[in-house]
Design a protein around this motif. Structure first.
Motif, PDB file in Angstrom:
ATOM      1  N   LYS A  17       8.062  -1.262   0.818  1.00 30.11           N
ATOM      2  CA  LYS A  17       8.597  -2.919   1.013  1.00 30.11           C
ATOM      3  C   LYS A  17       8.090  -3.238   2.397  1.00 30.11           C
ATOM      4  CE  LYS A  17      12.197  -2.898  -2.371  1.00 30.11           C
ATOM      5  NZ  LYS A  17      13.544  -3.044  -2.608  1.00 30.11           N
ATOM      6  N   PRO A  18       6.889  -3.730   2.701  1.00 31.99           N
ATOM      7  CA  PRO A  18       6.638  -3.950   4.113  1.00 31.99           C
ATOM      8  C   PRO A  18       7.569  -4.982   4.928  1.00 31.99           C
ATOM      9  CG  PRO A  18       4.868  -4.372   2.524  1.00 31.99           C
ATOM     10  CD  PRO A  18       6.167  -4.211   1.694  1.00 31.99           C
ATOM     11  N   ILE A  19       7.374  -4.897   6.137  1.00 36.08           N
ATOM     12  CA  ILE A  19       8.111  -5.802   7.147  1.00 36.08           C
ATOM     13  C   ILE A  19       6.827  -6.616   7.966  1.00 36.08           C
ATOM     14  CG2 ILE A  19       9.514  -5.856   9.335  1.00 36.08           C
ATOM     15  CD1 ILE A  19      10.555  -3.267   8.495  1.00 36.08           C
ATOM     16  N   VAL A  20       7.128  -7.870   7.680  1.00 39.70           N
ATOM     17  CA  VAL A  20       6.143  -8.805   8.383  1.00 39.70           C
ATOM     18  C   VAL A  20       6.720  -8.997   9.461  1.00 39.70           C
ATOM     19  CG1 VAL A  20       4.959 -11.008   8.292  1.00 39.70           C
ATOM     20  CG2 VAL A  20       5.181  -9.599   6.367  1.00 39.70           C
ATOM     21  N   VAL A  21       6.020  -9.040  10.645  1.00 40.46           N
ATOM     22  CA  VAL A  21       6.542  -9.418  12.290  1.00 40.46           C
ATOM     23  C   VAL A  21       5.587 -10.738  12.611  1.00 40.46           C
ATOM     24  CG1 VAL A  21       6.816  -8.591  14.368  1.00 40.46           C
ATOM     25  CG2 VAL A  21       7.171  -7.102  12.554  1.00 40.46           C
ATOM     26  N   GLU A  22       6.224 -11.703  12.892  1.00 40.77           N
ATOM     27  CA  GLU A  22       5.644 -12.695  13.363  1.00 40.77           C
ATOM     28  C   GLU A  22       5.452 -12.444  15.008  1.00 40.77           C
ATOM     29  OE1 GLU A  22       6.151 -17.118  11.637  1.00 40.77           O
ATOM     30  OE2 GLU A  22       8.247 -16.372  12.164  1.00 40.77           O
ATOM     31  N   ALA A  23       4.315 -11.999  15.361  1.00 48.31           N
ATOM     32  CA  ALA A  23       4.013 -11.587  16.672  1.00 48.31           C
ATOM     33  C   ALA A  23       3.063 -12.429  17.308  1.00 48.31           C
ATOM     34  CB  ALA A  23       3.353  -9.957  16.646  1.00 48.31           C
ATOM     35  N   ASP A  24       3.087 -14.031  17.198  1.00 42.57           N
ATOM     36  CA  ASP A  24       2.043 -15.009  17.385  1.00 42.57           C
ATOM     37  C   ASP A  24       2.728 -15.307  18.672  1.00 42.57           C
ATOM     38  OD1 ASP A  24       0.471 -17.073  17.905  1.00 42.57           O
ATOM     39  OD2 ASP A  24       0.407 -17.574  15.928  1.00 42.57           O
ATOM     40  N   PRO A 105       7.000   7.370   7.450  1.00 43.41           N
ATOM     41  CA  PRO A 105       6.036   7.595   6.274  1.00 43.41           C
ATOM     42  C   PRO A 105       6.452   6.588   4.942  1.00 43.41           C
ATOM     43  CG  PRO A 105       7.814   9.356   6.264  1.00 43.41           C
ATOM     44  CD  PRO A 105       7.868   8.678   7.500  1.00 43.41           C
ATOM     45  N   GLU A 106       7.527   5.917   4.915  1.00 46.34           N
ATOM     46  CA  GLU A 106       7.957   5.054   3.810  1.00 46.34           C
ATOM     47  C   GLU A 106       7.864   3.454   4.388  1.00 46.34           C
ATOM     48  OE1 GLU A 106      11.332   6.219   1.905  1.00 46.34           O
ATOM     49  OE2 GLU A 106      10.510   8.060   1.138  1.00 46.34           O
ATOM     50  N   THR A 107       7.129   3.333   5.357  1.00 48.35           N
ATOM     51  CA  THR A 107       7.345   1.932   6.146  1.00 48.35           C
ATOM     52  C   THR A 107       5.820   1.394   6.344  1.00 48.35           C
ATOM     53  OG1 THR A 107       9.456   2.251   7.062  1.00 48.35           O
ATOM     54  CG2 THR A 107       8.231   0.608   8.016  1.00 48.35           C
ATOM     55  N   THR A 108       5.768   0.248   5.925  1.00 48.15           N
ATOM     56  CA  THR A 108       4.567  -0.709   6.589  1.00 48.15           C
ATOM     57  C   THR A 108       4.847  -1.656   7.576  1.00 48.15           C
ATOM     58  OG1 THR A 108       3.185  -0.016   4.478  1.00 48.15           O
ATOM     59  CG2 THR A 108       2.706  -2.048   5.496  1.00 48.15           C
ATOM     60  N   VAL A 109       4.220  -1.910   8.466  1.00 51.84           N
ATOM     61  CA  VAL A 109       4.523  -3.331   9.274  1.00 51.84           C
ATOM     62  C   VAL A 109       3.196  -3.947   9.360  1.00 51.84           C
ATOM     63  CG1 VAL A 109       5.125  -4.070  11.579  1.00 51.84           C
ATOM     64  CG2 VAL A 109       6.094  -1.831  10.596  1.00 51.84           C
ATOM     65  N   ILE A 110       3.295  -5.430   8.755  1.00 48.03           N
ATOM     66  CA  ILE A 110       2.259  -6.155   8.919  1.00 48.03           C
ATOM     67  C   ILE A 110       2.447  -7.153  10.092  1.00 48.03           C
ATOM     68  CG2 ILE A 110       0.945  -8.079   7.729  1.00 48.03           C
ATOM     69  CD1 ILE A 110       1.610  -6.612   5.177  1.00 48.03           C
ATOM     70  N   ALA A 111       1.911  -7.126  11.149  1.00 47.24           N
ATOM     71  CA  ALA A 111       2.108  -8.125  12.349  1.00 47.24           C
ATOM     72  C   ALA A 111       1.028  -9.119  12.366  1.00 47.24           C
ATOM     73  CB  ALA A 111       1.923  -7.178  13.614  1.00 47.24           C
ATOM     74  N   ASP A 112       1.546 -10.311  12.286  1.00 49.97           N
ATOM     75  CA  ASP A 112       0.905 -11.615  12.468  1.00 49.97           C
ATOM     76  C   ASP A 112       0.614 -12.049  13.840  1.00 49.97           C
ATOM     77  OD1 ASP A 112      -0.288 -14.157  12.458  1.00 49.97           O
ATOM     78  OD2 ASP A 112       1.495 -15.067  11.427  1.00 49.97           O
ATOM     79  N   CYS A 113      -0.433 -11.641  14.396  1.00 46.59           N
ATOM     80  CA  CYS A 113      -0.749 -11.705  15.870  1.00 46.59           C
ATOM     81  C   CYS A 113      -1.437 -13.231  16.170  1.00 46.59           C
ATOM     82  CB  CYS A 113      -1.517 -10.463  16.292  1.00 46.59           C
ATOM     83  SG  CYS A 113      -0.796  -9.041  16.185  1.00 46.59           S
ATOM     84  N   VAL A 233      -1.208   8.909   7.314  1.00 46.07           N
ATOM     85  CA  VAL A 233      -1.696   7.727   8.195  1.00 46.07           C
ATOM     86  C   VAL A 233      -0.465   6.711   8.215  1.00 46.07           C
ATOM     87  CG1 VAL A 233      -3.238   5.972   8.445  1.00 46.07           C
ATOM     88  CG2 VAL A 233      -4.119   8.129   7.583  1.00 46.07           C
ATOM     89  N   PRO A 234       0.179   6.487   9.281  1.00 48.39           N
ATOM     90  CA  PRO A 234       1.078   5.265   9.305  1.00 48.39           C
ATOM     91  C   PRO A 234       0.628   4.019   8.769  1.00 48.39           C
ATOM     92  CG  PRO A 234       0.965   6.719  11.348  1.00 48.39           C
ATOM     93  CD  PRO A 234      -0.053   7.033  10.490  1.00 48.39           C
ATOM     94  N   HIS A 235       1.490   3.326   8.388  1.00 51.28           N
ATOM     95  CA  HIS A 235       0.908   1.813   7.868  1.00 51.28           C
ATOM     96  C   HIS A 235       1.164   0.723   8.783  1.00 51.28           C
ATOM     97  CE1 HIS A 235      -0.170   4.298   4.474  1.00 51.28           C
ATOM     98  NE2 HIS A 235       1.082   4.626   4.114  1.00 51.28           N
ATOM     99  N   LEU A 236       0.334   0.400   9.918  1.00 52.16           N
ATOM    100  CA  LEU A 236       0.792  -0.609  10.648  1.00 52.16           C
ATOM    101  C   LEU A 236      -0.506  -1.234  10.474  1.00 52.16           C
ATOM    102  CD1 LEU A 236       2.208  -2.333  12.577  1.00 52.16           C
ATOM    103  CD2 LEU A 236       1.131  -1.121  14.475  1.00 52.16           C
ATOM    104  N   ARG A 237      -0.336  -2.800   9.787  1.00 56.34           N
ATOM    105  CA  ARG A 237      -1.440  -3.509   9.616  1.00 56.34           C
ATOM    106  C   ARG A 237      -1.202  -4.690  10.561  1.00 56.34           C
ATOM    107  NH1 ARG A 237      -2.846   0.896   7.489  1.00 56.34           N
ATOM    108  NH2 ARG A 237      -1.845   1.504   5.679  1.00 56.34           N
ATOM    109  N   VAL A 238      -2.540  -5.171  11.174  1.00 55.78           N
ATOM    110  CA  VAL A 238      -2.461  -6.228  11.983  1.00 55.78           C
ATOM    111  C   VAL A 238      -3.288  -7.257  11.301  1.00 55.78           C
ATOM    112  CG1 VAL A 238      -3.167  -7.157  14.208  1.00 55.78           C
ATOM    113  CG2 VAL A 238      -2.000  -4.981  14.020  1.00 55.78           C
ATOM    114  N   ALA A 239      -2.712  -8.543  11.355  1.00 57.71           N
ATOM    115  CA  ALA A 239      -3.612  -9.662  10.766  1.00 57.71           C
ATOM    116  C   ALA A 239      -3.814 -10.687  11.869  1.00 57.71           C
ATOM    117  CB  ALA A 239      -2.799 -10.493   9.662  1.00 57.71           C
ATOM    118  N   VAL A 240      -4.883 -10.805  12.236  1.00 58.00           N
ATOM    119  CA  VAL A 240      -5.417 -11.840  13.371  1.00 58.00           C
ATOM    120  C   VAL A 240      -6.521 -12.519  12.884  1.00 58.00           C
ATOM    121  CG1 VAL A 240      -4.461 -10.493  15.171  1.00 58.00           C
ATOM    122  CG2 VAL A 240      -6.688 -10.177  14.904  1.00 58.00           C
ATOM    123  N   PRO A 241      -6.749 -13.775  13.080  1.00 55.05           N
ATOM    124  CA  PRO A 241      -7.893 -14.510  13.145  1.00 55.05           C
ATOM    125  C   PRO A 241      -8.769 -14.494  14.114  1.00 55.05           C
ATOM    126  CG  PRO A 241      -6.355 -16.178  14.077  1.00 55.05           C
ATOM    127  CD  PRO A 241      -5.585 -14.926  13.914  1.00 55.05           C
TER     128      PRO A 241
END
Length: 263
Positions: A17-24, A105-113, A233-241
């Motif tokens: 269950k990912p965690i979305v971080v508003e890192a804008d 190992p059971e955490t995914t972080v999706i950072a909206d940068c 592989v840890p699961h940290l995903r970064v989404a940036v335009p």
């Protein structure tokens, strides 16, 4: 970008269950969209990270709120000044909370940068991520900016991924001109986006919308990329335009190549 980050989290494969971080640095949107409290969130996380608890891998989950449907989010403040101040704290040092949480190992972080400027405080977050999702619309103006920043983008991440959003040049034409594979394409889907923004009233959830289906494919591809690049592989995903990674110049495309199709 916030809508896409949310869609990726909702459609993330597996049991995580990912965690979305508003890192804008320009400020967050989810607080206003869903009429949530300003705390806990990015500011309270930054305040806690200044203390001894910064090394706690459970620190990030402690500062989340739940969106309708149960998605965990760390809300960014609406104001840019507060957001930049918090991100300056969170992106510094080896024990910053996002990386600590993503190492679980059971955490995914999706950072909206958000949009990355040369002085953005989120660069440490991007560089330490396991994968970076770069997004652009396939239009002349945005692709021209893409071409100008290709060399700089090469230094941002060891696993860059490129995604197109909306109508414009065909996917194959963009990929050929920029000389970089396109991982996926997200269609314009106003109704699907409205659901993820807390404005939808229909019965079609993210799993049935065009946006949700496209996000599921992209999330699966990023997850597979991370798994195939290492044993654990840890699961940290970064989404940036931003811009794909290639030194190839962007060649102008003729009018005959324009298309509204997505793939």
């Amino acid at each position: 970008m916030t809508t896409l980050a949310t869609a990726l989290a909702v459609r993330w494969p597996g049991q995580e269950k990912p965690i979305v971080v508003e890192a804008d640095p320009a400020g967050g949107d989810l607080m206003a969209r869903f009429r949530l409290s300003d705390t806990p969130g990015l500011v309270s996380l930054a305040a806690a990270a200044r203390g001894r608890s910064a090394a706690d891998p459970n620190l990030l989950p402690q500062h989340t709120q739940l969106l309708p449907g149960g998605l965990r989010v760390v809300l960014g403040p609406v104001g840019a000044e507060q957001a930049r101040a918090a991100l300056t704290v969170l992106a510094w040092g080896p024990s910053w909370p996002l990386r600590r949480a993503a190492d679980h190992p059971e955490t995914t972080v999706i950072a909206d940068c958000g949009r990355v400027d040369p002085d953005s405080p989120v660069f440490p977050i991007i560089r330490s991520a396991d994968a970076m999702l770069l997004v652009a619309r396939p239009h002349d103006d945005e692709l021209a900016h893409v071409a100008l920043k290709l060399q700089a983008a090469q230094q941002w991440s060891r696993r860059p991924c490129f995604v197109l959003v909306g109508d414009g040049y065909p996917t194959a034409e963009v990929s050929q001109a920029l000389r970089i594979p396109v991982m996926g394409r997200v269609p314009r889907d106003d109704k699907g986006a409205a659901v993820l923004c807390g404005q939808g009233t229909g019965r079609r959830g993210p799993d049935k919308s065009a946006l949700g289906r496209a996000a599921a494919k992209i999330a699966h591809n990023i997850h597979a990329l991370a798994v195939n690049n290492g044993t654990r592989v840890p699961h940290l995903r970064v989404a940036v335009p931003g811009e794909p990674v290639s030194a190839a110049p962007l060649q102008p495309l003729g009018p005959q190549t324009r298309s509204g199709a997505t793939s």
